[in-house]
Design an enzyme around this catalytic site. Structure first.
Site, short mmCIF file in Angstrom:
data_model
loop_
_atom_site.label_atom_id
_atom_site.label_comp_id
_atom_site.label_asym_id
_atom_site.label_seq_id
_atom_site.Cartn_x
_atom_site.Cartn_y
_atom_site.Cartn_z
N PRO A 180 -0.83 -8.54 -4.58
CA PRO A 180 -0.95 -7.68 -5.75
C PRO A 180 -1.72 -8.35 -6.90
O PRO A 180 -2.19 -7.69 -7.81
CB PRO A 180 0.51 -7.43 -6.16
N GLU B 147 8.27 -14.24 -0.90
CA GLU B 147 7.79 -14.09 -2.25
C GLU B 147 6.35 -14.55 -2.41
O GLU B 147 5.74 -14.45 -3.45
CB GLU B 147 8.69 -14.89 -3.22
N ARG C 60 -15.00 -0.08 10.64
CA ARG C 60 -15.69 1.20 10.87
C ARG C 60 -17.14 1.14 10.41
O ARG C 60 -17.95 1.97 10.79
CB ARG C 60 -14.97 2.35 10.20
N ASP D 181 -19.16 9.59 3.83
CA ASP D 181 -17.77 9.31 3.45
C ASP D 181 -17.65 9.15 1.94
O ASP D 181 -18.56 8.68 1.28
CB ASP D 181 -17.29 8.00 4.09
O1 LIG Z 1 5.26 -10.25 -4.38
C1 LIG Z 1 6.10 -10.51 -3.55
N1 LIG Z 1 5.85 -10.68 -2.23
C2 LIG Z 1 4.52 -10.56 -1.78
C3 LIG Z 1 3.86 -11.91 -1.62
C4 LIG Z 1 2.46 -11.76 -1.05
C5 LIG Z 1 2.50 -10.92 0.22
N2 LIG Z 1 3.22 -9.69 -0.05
C6 LIG Z 1 2.58 -8.60 -0.54
C7 LIG Z 1 1.23 -8.37 -0.54
C8 LIG Z 1 1.08 -7.13 -1.17
C9 LIG Z 1 -0.16 -6.45 -1.48
C10 LIG Z 1 -1.37 -6.91 -0.96
C11 LIG Z 1 -2.53 -6.26 -1.31
N3 LIG Z 1 -2.52 -5.18 -2.12
C12 LIG Z 1 -1.34 -4.75 -2.63
C13 LIG Z 1 -0.14 -5.36 -2.32
N4 LIG Z 1 2.26 -6.66 -1.53
N5 LIG Z 1 3.20 -7.54 -1.12
C14 LIG Z 1 4.58 -9.88 -0.44
C15 LIG Z 1 7.49 -10.68 -3.92
C16 LIG Z 1 8.55 -10.75 -3.08
C17 LIG Z 1 9.65 -10.95 -3.89
C18 LIG Z 1 11.01 -11.12 -3.62
C19 LIG Z 1 11.87 -11.29 -4.71
C20 LIG Z 1 11.38 -11.32 -6.01
C21 LIG Z 1 10.04 -11.16 -6.26
C22 LIG Z 1 9.19 -10.99 -5.20
N6 LIG Z 1 7.85 -10.81 -5.20
#
Ligand SMILES: O=C(N[C@H]1CCCN(c2cc(-c3ccncc3)n[nH]2)C1)c1cc2ccccc2[nH]1
Length: 245
Positions: free
Chosen positions: A89, A116, A154, A169
């Protein structure tokens, strides 16, 4: 093009890449997707890949060593240099423009975090680019990696039977897609626009562009301001706006 995926869930990633256009691209050897599981490179008897987070707090963090060993094996598996992308994120928002740039590289690798996240020292030393597919937190990077694999796969030459569909697209030319219609011509929900039945390809192309311009204006005006419009497109959009005033 080769895509290496580092993930604790390799089966999931292989399945994502085995279906549809991307699966066909692999069968045609236009694309090669390989998976690497850090648990296979964990050295302790529990095959640990994570540990508690220094400083306390919820959740676990992926450790350096299994990932370092995994990445070294991944890099050594093929001659091409690897552009390593970490999905999180905190990354730069993925756009079609960035997808097109990635699709032109000979080899990329996608690092999927879990828990995390990943030890910051590993990220700082190994990762070339951090990418986000949106402002939300998933359970891991795998679904975001699947999005990148699909969007990039793709675009490989020959992956789409109708190369034009990649051109038409959404986002390929910075506009939203036009409406599409299948059988039947008449339904209780309405009828297919006459122009699409006319066989007049110029009129059909004009109608589709007008719809794309109009939809983009209504739903994503930010894309229009980024893209800019030439005079004919501006006139077409004005026509759409008059018809929908
Ligand atoms: O952000 C967290 N985990 C992520 C770590 C990186 C991989 N994960 C992830 C990638 C994405 C992502 C990737 C690309 N675009 C949007 C979301 N969302 N979640 C899981 C996270 C897990 C977590 C657990 C307890 C408290 C805080 C916490 N934060």
């Amino acid at each position: 093009m080769r895509i290496d995926v580092v993930s604790l869930f390799p089966d999931f990633m292989r399945q994502c890449a085995a279906v549809g256009v991307v699966g066909r691209a692999q069968q045609r050897e236009l694309l090669q997707v390989e998976t690497w599981n850090p648990r296979d490179y964990a050295t302790d008897r529990h095959r640990s890949v994570d540990s508690s987070s220094y400083g306390g707090g919820p959740g676990m963090v992926m450790m350096i060593e299994p990932l370092r060993t995994t990445l070294a094996a991944m890099r050594a598996a093929a001659a091409e240099p690897v552009h390593l992308v970490y999905l999180s994120p905190q990354g730069t928002r993925l756009t079609q423009g960035r997808v097109e740039a990635l699709a032109r590289l000979p080899r990329i690798a996608l690092l999927c975090g879990r828990y995390e996240g990943v030890d910051e020292r590993l990220l700082a030393h190994e990762v070339d680019e951090e990418l986000s597919i949106g402002d939300y937190v998933l359970s891991g990077g795998e679904l975001a990696a699947a999005v990148v694999i699909d969007a990039v796969g793709r675009l490989q030459d020959g992956a789409l039977n109708d190369a034009q569909s990649a051109e038409q697209d959404s986002f390929s030319d910075g506009l939203l897609d036009c409406p599409h219609y299948a059988k039947p011509v008449h339904d209780a929900l309405g009828s297919v626009p006459e122009v699409l039945l006319s066989g007049d390809h110029a009129a059909i192309a004009r109608w589709r562009l007008k719809q794309s311009l109009g939809r983009t204006w209504l739903r994503r005006p930010d894309l229009l301001s980024q893209r800019g419009l030439d005079a004919p497109s501006r006139a077409l959009l004005d026509e759409f706006r008059r018809e929908h005033a």
